[in-house]
Structure formats: C-alpha cells, structure tokens
Design an enzyme around this catalytic site. Structure first.
Site, mmCIF file in Angstrom:
data_model
loop_
_atom_site.group_PDB
_atom_site.id
_atom_site.type_symbol
_atom_site.label_atom_id
_atom_site.label_comp_id
_atom_site.label_asym_id
_atom_site.label_seq_id
_atom_site.Cartn_x
_atom_site.Cartn_y
_atom_site.Cartn_z
ATOM 1 N N LYS A 53 0.846 -1.203 0.000
ATOM 2 C CA LYS A 53 0.000 0.000 0.000
ATOM 3 C C LYS A 53 0.877 1.247 0.000
ATOM 4 O O LYS A 53 0.653 2.174 -0.773
ATOM 5 C CB LYS A 53 -0.921 0.011 1.221
ATOM 6 C CG LYS A 53 -2.106 -0.914 1.082
ATOM 7 C CD LYS A 53 -2.865 -1.071 2.400
ATOM 8 C CE LYS A 53 -3.858 -2.216 2.285
ATOM 9 N NZ LYS A 53 -4.343 -2.704 3.571
ATOM 10 N N GLN A 97 -4.988 -1.438 9.509
ATOM 11 C CA GLN A 97 -4.915 -2.798 8.962
ATOM 12 C C GLN A 97 -5.536 -3.791 9.933
ATOM 13 O O GLN A 97 -5.231 -3.783 11.128
ATOM 14 C CB GLN A 97 -3.438 -3.144 8.684
ATOM 15 C CG GLN A 97 -3.211 -4.472 8.003
ATOM 16 C CD GLN A 97 -3.746 -4.538 6.576
ATOM 17 O OE1 GLN A 97 -3.779 -3.548 5.859
ATOM 18 N NE2 GLN A 97 -4.193 -5.716 6.162
ATOM 19 N N ASP A 120 -11.448 2.808 3.833
ATOM 20 C CA ASP A 120 -11.851 1.395 3.751
ATOM 21 C C ASP A 120 -13.369 1.262 3.584
ATOM 22 O O ASP A 120 -13.857 0.208 3.187
ATOM 23 C CB ASP A 120 -11.491 0.689 5.076
ATOM 24 C CG ASP A 120 -10.238 -0.171 4.970
ATOM 25 O OD1 ASP A 120 -9.970 -0.684 3.872
ATOM 26 O OD2 ASP A 120 -9.559 -0.334 5.996
HETATM 27 N N1 GUN Z 1 -7.157 -6.792 6.171
HETATM 28 C C1 GUN Z 1 -7.477 -7.569 5.091
HETATM 29 N N2 GUN Z 1 -8.147 -6.851 4.168
HETATM 30 C C2 GUN Z 1 -8.251 -5.599 4.667
HETATM 31 C C3 GUN Z 1 -8.819 -4.397 4.154
HETATM 32 O O1 GUN Z 1 -9.398 -4.335 3.064
HETATM 33 N N3 GUN Z 1 -8.711 -3.313 4.964
HETATM 34 C C4 GUN Z 1 -8.103 -3.357 6.176
HETATM 35 N N4 GUN Z 1 -8.068 -2.249 6.890
HETATM 36 N N5 GUN Z 1 -7.562 -4.450 6.661
HETATM 37 C C5 GUN Z 1 -7.629 -5.564 5.911
#
Ligand code: GUN
Length: 292
Positions: A53, A97, A120
């Site tokens: 990311k 996350q 998100d």
């Molecule tokens: N962990 C696995 N997929 C995601 C996601 O799309 N967003 C976040 N914040 N954590 C994750």
C-alpha cells in the site's frame, strides 16, 4: 483464453488514471492527497499488504504515512493516534490494517476514524450510506469487483447475481452494490441449502467464502461472469505453496463467459481502489472537484 478478466492490467490503468488526477490536483490546487496506514503487531501477511500500500501510494504521487505500533499497544493508545490523524490536514485517508490484536476492539477503533477519512468504507456511517444508496465511501474490494463487471458486461440491470459469502468486508457490501446496479441479488453462505443449485442460477457469480477451489466448473452457468475474491494459500503436490481462489479456475474457465484469475484478478484492484478512494476524499475534504 479471451474470457479472462485481467485484473492486473485493469488495476494498472486505474492507478495511472489516479496518478494523472493527483498531478492535476497538485498543479491546480497545491493539494497532495495523503494516506495514513496503521499496522499494529507483526502479522506477516499484514506487513506485506502494508508495504505494498505504501509503495503504490508513493508511486501515484500521494503522501504515505506509515504508523507501526507494537503488538502490546492498548486501545487507548491506538485511539489517540487516530485522534491525531483525524485532525491532521495532510491526511485524507486513514486505514487501520485488520486484524488487530485481541486487546483491541476492532469496531470501536474503526468507528473512531472520521467517516470522511475512512477510505476502507468500514465506518458505520459509510456502511449505512451504502445500505440506503446514499453517496459515501465504498469498501475497496467490492468496488474493484463492480468496476471490472461494468467494464466486462456493460449494463448489469436485471442480471441474477449470486454472492457466496456474507462478510462485512466483501459479501454484504458487494450485494448492496449489485442491487444498486439493478441486479436481482441472492446472498448465499455456509448454511445455504443446495449451494451448487443456487450458483447455477447466477449470471454473475461472486465467490467470497475463503474456501480453496470450492466452486467447480459444474457450479457455473454457461456464459456467466465469475468474480473470484478468494486468496487461499495451499500446499501443492511438489511441496511448494500456491495461491488459489474460491473457484476451481481450470474447470470454471471452460464454462464461464468471463472469469477473474487468482492471482491477477480481484487482488490488484483492492489497492488501486484504495488510492481511488483517497483521491476522492482529498477532493471532498478540500471542497474541490475531482479532476476530469
Ligand atoms: N485486512 C485484510 N483486508 C483488509 C482491508 O481491506 N482493509 C483493512 N483495513 N484491513 C484488511
């Protein structure tokens, strides 16, 4: 095979589009979108996601802020970091996350993020907006799926869509988005009776159950579009690990009209949509139009 939806190429295009708009925003308004990613603990898969990311955020011309906190972080400590990021004008998107360590309540943390910075789309306010069809922030993975479906099929009106899986991150928002596209939507899950029969009704089949290769070719209606959200690591015969989806690709690809592979299908679209959401919010927060 020409029925394969190339998510890797689609995501590269979307990132290039976002990068061009970020450059315009910078030159016309001196605004640089900023994305803060918070990682608590040392989960290896999460570390890989967070690194990717950060890298793609910078490559798109945005600012990346990474906050790595120890496994022992308390909920109060995490909340106070979120307070700081909520108040920081250079931050337009905040992503915590998941999963978080046990001592931290995930829902409380997510709902502490300013809804405008919740890139998100997990905050209750954004979940509610999606449910009633109000503009808000849409979760990245289902957003990527809809973009690919629209590109592959055009108008989705009247199609019978079957979503396998009812998670808050994928299944439920996916169903809401398909409904907004005027599909007839069916949500199925582990307790659904005759799952194969239900899948065979689908013009659009979205697999998001987290079970390696559960959906076989004879579960797919000939010509259907199959979107495989699964990312499962399995041990192959040669002892090496291999990534597979929730769909058995070899058999399903012979029947499907369109199909996303794993890897290289839905996966790359998730981060591209995160960058898209961050750009949108940077514009919204600053009250400027998203560049054309
Ligand atoms: N962990 C696995 N997929 C995601 C996601 O799309 N967003 C976040 N914040 N954590 C994750």
């Amino acid at each position: 095979m020409d029925n394969i939806i190339d998510g890797k190429a689609f995501a590269a295009n979307l990132r290039a589009e976002v990068a061009a708009k970020v450059a315009t925003l910078k030159s016309q308004h001196s605004i640089v979108p900023g994305l803060a990613v918070v990682l608590v603990g040392e989960d290896p898969a999460s570390q890989v996601y967070v690194r990717n990311k950060g890298k793609q955020t910078v490559e798109t011309g945005m600012q990346s802020f990474e906050h790595k906190l120890p496994d022992t972080t308390s909920q109060d400590e995490l909340m106070s970091l979120i307070d700081t990021l909520n108040a920081d004008d250079s931050v337009h998107g905040i992503l915590v996350q998941l999963p978080l360590p046990k001592q931290i309540q995930e829902a409380a943390v997510i709902n502490h993020i300013s809804p405008e910075k919740d890139v998100d789309g997990f905050h209750l306010s954004n979940v509610g907006r999606l449910a009633i069809g109000e503009p808000g922030i849409v979760p990245c993975t289902p957003l990527g799926c809809i973009m690919m479906l629209r590109d592959a099929l055009g108008d989705l009106s009247g199609m019978h869509a079957v979503v396998v899986g009812r998670s808050n991150i994928v299944g439920k928002p996916m169903a809401s988005l398909l409904l907004q596209e005027n599909c007839t939507v069916e949500i199925t899950h582990s307790r659904t009776r005759n799952l194969q029969e239900e899948c065979l009704r689908a013009d659009i089949l979205v697999a998001a159950v987290g079970r390696p290769e559960m959906i076989k070719g004879d579960w797919v209606k000939p010509g259907a579009a199959v979107i495989d959200v699964g990312i499962n690591r399995i041990e192959a015969e040669d002892g090496k690990t291999r990534l597979v989806g929730d769909v058995e690709f070899s058999s399903a690809a012979k029947v499907a009209g369109k199909i996303t592979p794993v890897p290289g299908g839905v996966g790359p679209m998730t981060i591209a949509c995160l960058l898209h959401n961050t750009l949108q919010q940077a514009c919204k927060i600053n009250n400027v139009e998203v560049p054309a």
